[in-house]
Design an enzyme around this catalytic site. Structure first.
Site, PDB file in Angstrom:
ATOM      1  CG  PHE A 187      64.418  27.068  56.807  1.00 12.87           C
ATOM      2  CD1 PHE A 187      65.320  27.010  57.856  1.00 12.87           C
ATOM      3  CD2 PHE A 187      63.129  27.499  57.069  1.00 12.87           C
ATOM      4  CE1 PHE A 187      64.940  27.363  59.146  1.00 12.87           C
ATOM      5  CE2 PHE A 187      62.734  27.856  58.342  1.00 12.87           C
ATOM      6  CZ  PHE A 187      63.641  27.790  59.381  1.00 12.87           C
ATOM      7  CB  ALA A 188      63.170  21.211  56.452  1.00 11.77           C
ATOM      8  CD  GLU A 213      58.656  17.142  62.116  1.00  9.47           C
ATOM      9  OE1 GLU A 213      57.840  16.503  62.836  1.00  9.47           O
ATOM     10  OE2 GLU A 213      59.872  17.214  62.342  1.00  9.47           O
ATOM     11  CB  THR A 230      60.463  26.522  49.487  1.00 10.68           C
ATOM     12  OG1 THR A 230      59.165  26.846  49.985  1.00 10.68           O
ATOM     13  CG2 THR A 230      60.750  27.308  48.216  1.00 10.68           C
ATOM     14  N   GLY A 243      62.620  37.085  58.251  1.00 14.03           N
ATOM     15  CA  GLY A 243      62.066  36.739  56.936  1.00 14.03           C
ATOM     16  C   GLY A 243      60.676  37.308  56.713  1.00 14.03           C
ATOM     17  NE  ARG A 253      36.904  43.724  27.776  1.00 12.53           N
ATOM     18  CZ  ARG A 253      36.444  42.840  26.904  1.00 12.53           C
ATOM     19  NH1 ARG A 253      37.096  42.616  25.751  1.00 12.53           N
ATOM     20  NH2 ARG A 253      35.350  42.162  27.159  1.00 12.53           N
ATOM     21  CD  GLN A 308      34.960  41.001  39.927  1.00 10.53           C
ATOM     22  OE1 GLN A 308      35.452  39.937  40.281  1.00 10.53           O
ATOM     23  NE2 GLN A 308      33.738  41.091  39.433  1.00 10.53           N
ATOM     24  CD  GLU A 312      59.314  33.134  55.712  1.00 14.32           C
ATOM     25  OE1 GLU A 312      59.846  33.828  56.573  1.00 14.32           O
ATOM     26  OE2 GLU A 312      59.805  32.918  54.605  1.00 14.32           O
ATOM     27  CB  SER A 359      46.680  35.890  58.621  1.00 16.24           C
ATOM     28  OG  SER A 359      47.148  36.384  57.394  1.00 16.24           O
TER      29      SER A 359
END
Ligand SMILES: Cc1cc2nc3c(=O)[nH]c(=O)nc-3n(C[C@H](O)[C@H](O)[C@H](O)COP(=O)(O)OP(=O)(O)OC[C@H]3O[C@@H](n4cnc5c(N)ncnc54)[C@H](O)[C@@H]3O)c2cc1C
Length: 378
Positions: free
Chosen positions: A118-119, A122, A154, A236, A262, A330, A357, A360
């Site tokens: 899906f494009a 540019e 993608t 999406g 650990r 971390q 998509e 933010s």
């Protein structure tokens, strides 16, 4: 509470995805996606779930489809991204495709026989998608000639066809933008660009140098391509939100497991209050992200216009994925920055989520417009 059918659906997805997890390290190293898993993913309900039964899909609810995407994100960003793009194209075809287009493109996609991309983006049109300049010139006889270049697309190098947005009338701005179904045989050039996140998918430049597309491959109405694409991109966003919650969940599981096993200063890391704070912060963000995307999904299932809530989910969940993956690194210390470590992969994959998509910042501006009634863009 989830109903029994939904619990079974999610459990089947998790069992399958846990089973393919051993494929991930080699696929990431070699930057190749194991295409052989696509038919099973579709069978479980990825991509097909979001499509109505009348169009060959499973007609799952928004909540069910997004729960699957959370499982994909928990397993592997490259599956989440691939499923997300295929869903987007399938939804566009179900929404606007003619019966002939559904036979040629949608049904083979849902059967795992044809992969799609899906494009919009540019080199000079990213967040400002309406500024795209790929030209679609109408030829005598009705076909279109495409000239231009798309960026960061993608899986374009793997795909059999793509949905490409181009303008038939550059002077008309958004009102000239039209969606075209472009097949590999029509002739276009893809160049893979090595990239940081989701390493098993490709991220491509796509060049159209006089690519001729038949008139029958216009998807939807001429001049209505941008609003058509934005409808699918809005939907999406919820899939991305759920996938990001999966990243946060995986960060929690990896960090908690490492903290318990650990040892330093003669005891498990889990026994240190500051490490507990890191793990609790991951858990809290994962929990909150899940509430935000599921609430938006339930609104959509109830037929409520939830565009602002989907943007809130994308904003919150993608930022939460970043924060939780950073905290997981971390908890691991140096090991969390080594290739092959799960926290290292989550950290890279999370970094992608705040950009495609709608970044933010774009989500914030959309929410701001919905809340305040004033657009900060134009
Ligand atoms: C891994 C990956 C896969 C992708 N896959 C696809 C795909 O399949 N198909 C496709 O079409 N595209 C794809 N994209 C492209 C993606 O959609 C764009 O990257 C995105 O829309 C942002 O555009 P840009 O990168 O050009 O950033 P720009 O638009 O140049 O923005 C750069 C920065 O400026 C900010 N900014 C821009 N305008 C404003 C404003 N008005 N106010 C405040 N801040 C602003 C942005 O938020 C961002 O932080 C992909 C990108 C990535 C990273």
């Amino acid at each position: 509470m989830l109903d029994e059918e939904t619990v079974t659906l999610v459990q089947r997805a998790r069992t399958y995805l846990d089973g393919i997890a051993p494929l991930i390290p080699a696929a990431e190293r070699d930057r190749t996606f194991p295409m052989e898993i696509v038919p099973e993913l579709l069978d479980i309900g990825f991509v097909r779930g979001a499509i109505p039964v009348s169009d060959g899909g499973l007609g799952l609810s928004h909540l069910q489809s997004t729960l699957l995407m959370e499982e994909a994100g928990r397993c592997w960003g490259s599956i989440r991204t691939t499923a997300n793009i295929l869903t987007l194209v399938a939804e566009l075809l179900a929404d606007a495709g003619t019966e002939e287009q559904k036979d040629r493109f949608l049904r083979p996609l849902l059967a795992g026989e044809r992969l799609a991309w899906f494009a919009i983006t540019e080199p000079d049109a990213g967040s400002d998608a309406a500024a795209l300049s790929t030209r679609a010139e109408r030829l005598p006889g009705g076909a279109y000639r495409l000239t231009g270049r798309k960026s960061y697309i993608t899986n374009a190098s793997h795909g059999d066809f793509g949905v490409v947005l181009a303008t038939v009338a550059p002077d008309f701005g958004a009102r000239g933008v039209t969606a075209f179904l472009v097949e590999r045989e029509d002739g276009y050039r893809t160049t893979d660009r090595p990239h940081l996140p989701v390493r098993a998918v490709t991220c491509c430049d796509v060049e159209f140098d006089g690519t001729v597309v038949p008139a029958g491959n216009v998807l939807g109405t001429v001049g209505r391509g941008l609003s058509l694409a934005m409808r699918a991109v809005n939907a999406g966003r919820l899939n991305v939100s759920a996938g990001c919650t999966g990243i946060a969940q995986a960060a929690l599981e990896a960090a908690a497991d490492h903290a318990k096993t650990r040892h330093q200063f003669g005891r498990p890391l889990a026994g240190f209050q500051l490490v507990q704070q890191l793990v609790v912060d991951i858990a809290t963000r994962a929990h909150a992200a899940r509430q935000v995307y599921q609430s938006a999904a339930r609104m959509l299932d109830a037929g409520i216009d939830a565009r602002a809530e989907c943007s809130m989910a994308k904003y919150f969940c993608s930022e939460a994925a970043n924060a939780t993956a950073t905290s997981a690194v971390q908890v691991f210390g140096a090991a969390g920055l080594m290739e092959g470590n799960v926290a290292e992969r989550l950290f890279r994959d999370a970094r992608e989520a705040t950009i495609p998509e709608g970044t933010s910042q774009m989500q914030i501006l959309q929410i701001g417009k919905a809340l305040l009634g004033v657009s900060a863009l134009r």
